[in-house]
Scaffold this active site. Structure first.
Site, PDB file in Angstrom:
ATOM      1  N   GLN A  85      -4.665  -1.472   9.840  1.00  0.00           N
ATOM      2  CA  GLN A  85      -4.466  -2.777   9.212  1.00  0.00           C
ATOM      3  C   GLN A  85      -5.039  -3.883  10.088  1.00  0.00           C
ATOM      4  O   GLN A  85      -4.693  -4.009  11.267  1.00  0.00           O
ATOM      5  CB  GLN A  85      -2.973  -3.023   8.958  1.00  0.00           C
ATOM      6  CG  GLN A  85      -2.677  -4.323   8.240  1.00  0.00           C
ATOM      7  CD  GLN A  85      -3.269  -4.366   6.830  1.00  0.00           C
ATOM      8  OE1 GLN A  85      -3.180  -3.408   6.086  1.00  0.00           O
ATOM      9  NE2 GLN A  85      -3.861  -5.495   6.489  1.00  0.00           N
ATOM     10  N   LYS A 125       0.828  -1.208   0.000  1.00  0.00           N
ATOM     11  CA  LYS A 125       0.000   0.000   0.000  1.00  0.00           C
ATOM     12  C   LYS A 125       0.863   1.259   0.000  1.00  0.00           C
ATOM     13  O   LYS A 125       0.568   2.228  -0.718  1.00  0.00           O
ATOM     14  CB  LYS A 125      -0.947  -0.012   1.212  1.00  0.00           C
ATOM     15  CG  LYS A 125      -2.040  -1.056   1.104  1.00  0.00           C
ATOM     16  CD  LYS A 125      -2.750  -1.305   2.424  1.00  0.00           C
ATOM     17  CE  LYS A 125      -3.766  -2.438   2.280  1.00  0.00           C
ATOM     18  NZ  LYS A 125      -4.384  -2.837   3.555  1.00  0.00           N
ATOM     19  N   ASP A 140     -11.550   3.036   4.349  1.00  0.00           N
ATOM     20  CA  ASP A 140     -11.842   1.603   4.308  1.00  0.00           C
ATOM     21  C   ASP A 140     -13.339   1.350   4.213  1.00  0.00           C
ATOM     22  O   ASP A 140     -13.764   0.240   3.906  1.00  0.00           O
ATOM     23  CB  ASP A 140     -11.273   0.905   5.555  1.00  0.00           C
ATOM     24  CG  ASP A 140     -10.051   0.054   5.235  1.00  0.00           C
ATOM     25  OD1 ASP A 140      -9.890  -0.314   4.057  1.00  0.00           O
ATOM     26  OD2 ASP A 140      -9.279  -0.256   6.157  1.00  0.00           O
TER      27      ASP A 140
END
Length: 368
Positions: free
Chosen positions: A172, A128, A195
């Site tokens: 994460q 990422k 997200d």
């Protein structure tokens, strides 16, 4: 947002007064129903009491199927190349970031919080950050030890929430078991929830006529793969295998928004193979290797395999390789198109993360 905070604060005050005599009659009634089941009017139990773990049992744990089991037919399925599609999308994002920088001297910013030393999580975060660099997006990372306290994560979140140069925040997952994942994710500002896990974003995704600020990255990537591969969704039968809050639930909602007829399969489903074999589109996201075999699939169906499972492989660079939920060797002889593992959904998830971060920055700077 100010009004929402006031309402939330007011509700919090009411519930904190739970045992006091000044509690409003309605709240007293709710409290009684919640805690004194002798007086419960309805048979419906609290929803949380219904939550059970989804534990799948695959037909086979043979990760390397011998030639006799692979069939004699040649591959007929087209491979949906998520890697090349994601690269094309990231190029477009980089162009927009460059235009923003030239016009207003600002760029999008993404903050990542990584807890612990899980190899897979470290790999995902590394990819990422690398993608951010390629697109010209600013990235910051906070790394915390496995045994860190919840307050340390909340402090980092608070700092990123208040930083105007940060437009997206990613925690994460999974987090270590001693941490309250729900509490932590709910602390991410909804305007930076790239997200798409905030209940407000999920609720707006579920309701027709509503537009979430951000769609969860993996489901958004799955739909993008279908659309860019020319797969018709409207009116088609779709089966989603798995019902996680991260993938299964939002992809089922998103398929409905695209007018598919959606069935959701989970570990308690009866005859899941028969239900799946009737679907035009199958999206599977449970992380169980080779769960979906030939007889689960309708000839000509399209398969999006979100599942990943590491299998030890001494010949691999990292000592392991990834396989999906679908028995690929069998599926390619039956379906019309399928995503590989790796190289299918994974790269698209990262591309959608960057896309959401760019959208967030555009909203923050009122940039069109």
């Amino acid at each position: 947002m100010t009004m929402m905070k006031r309402i939330t604060r007011s509700m919090t005050v009411i519930w904190k007064k739970g045992s006091k005599k000044s509690m409003p009659p309605t709240c007293r009634a709710l409290s009684t129903l919640k805690y004194n089941h002798c007086y419960q009017i309805l048979k419906s139990p609290p929803l949380l009491s219904l939550d059970l773990p989804d534990i799948w049992t695959p037909d086979s744990l043979d990760y390397d199927l011998p030639p006799s089991k692979k069939g004699s037919n040649e591959q007929t399925a087209a491979v949906i190349d998520g890697k090349s599609i994601s690269e094309e999308i990231i190029l477009g994002i980089a162009s927009e970031v460059s235009r923003m920088k030239e016009a207003i001297s600002k760029v999008p910013g993404l903050a990542v919080i990584l807890v612990g030393q899980r190899r897979d999580s470290q790999t995902y975060v590394r990819n990422k950050i690398k993608a951010c660099e390629e697109a010209g997006i600013k990235s910051l990372m906070t790394e915390l030890p496995e045994d860190c306290k919840e307050e340390e994560i909340l402090s980092a979140l608070s700092s990123f929430n208040e930083d105007p140069s940060i437009h997206g925040i990613l925690v994460q997952l999974p987090l270590p078991k001693h941490l309250d994942e729900e509490k932590i994710l709910n602390q991410v500002s909804v305007e930076k929830d790239v997200d798409g896990f905030n209940p407000l974003n999920m609720g707006n995704l579920a309701m027709r006529g509503r537009e979430p600020l951000f769609i969860p990255c993996t489901p958004k990537g799955c739909i993008e793969l279908l659309l860019r591969s020319g797969v018709e969704i409207m009116g088609k039968k779709a089966v989603v295998i798995g019902r996680s809050n991260i993938t299964g639930l939002p992809i089922s909602l998103l398929l409905q928004r695209h007018h598919a007829t959606v069935s959701i399969l989970h570990a308690m489903s009866k005859n899941p193979d028969k239900i799946s074999s009737q679907a035009d589109i199958v999206v599977t996201a449970v992380g169980v290797p080779n769960l979906v075999r030939r007889h689960w699939l309708k000839p000509g169906a399209v398969v999006i395999d979100v599942g990943t499972y590491p299998v030890e492989d001494p010949n691999s660079e990292f000592g392991y390789r990834l396989i999906g939920d679908v028995c690929y060797e069998e599926a390619v002889e039956v379906v019309s198109a399928i995503t590989p593992v790796p190289g299918g959904v994974g790269p698209m998830t990262i591309a959608m993360l960057l896309s959401n971060t760019l959208d967030s920055a555009k909203l923050a700077y009122d940039f069109t």
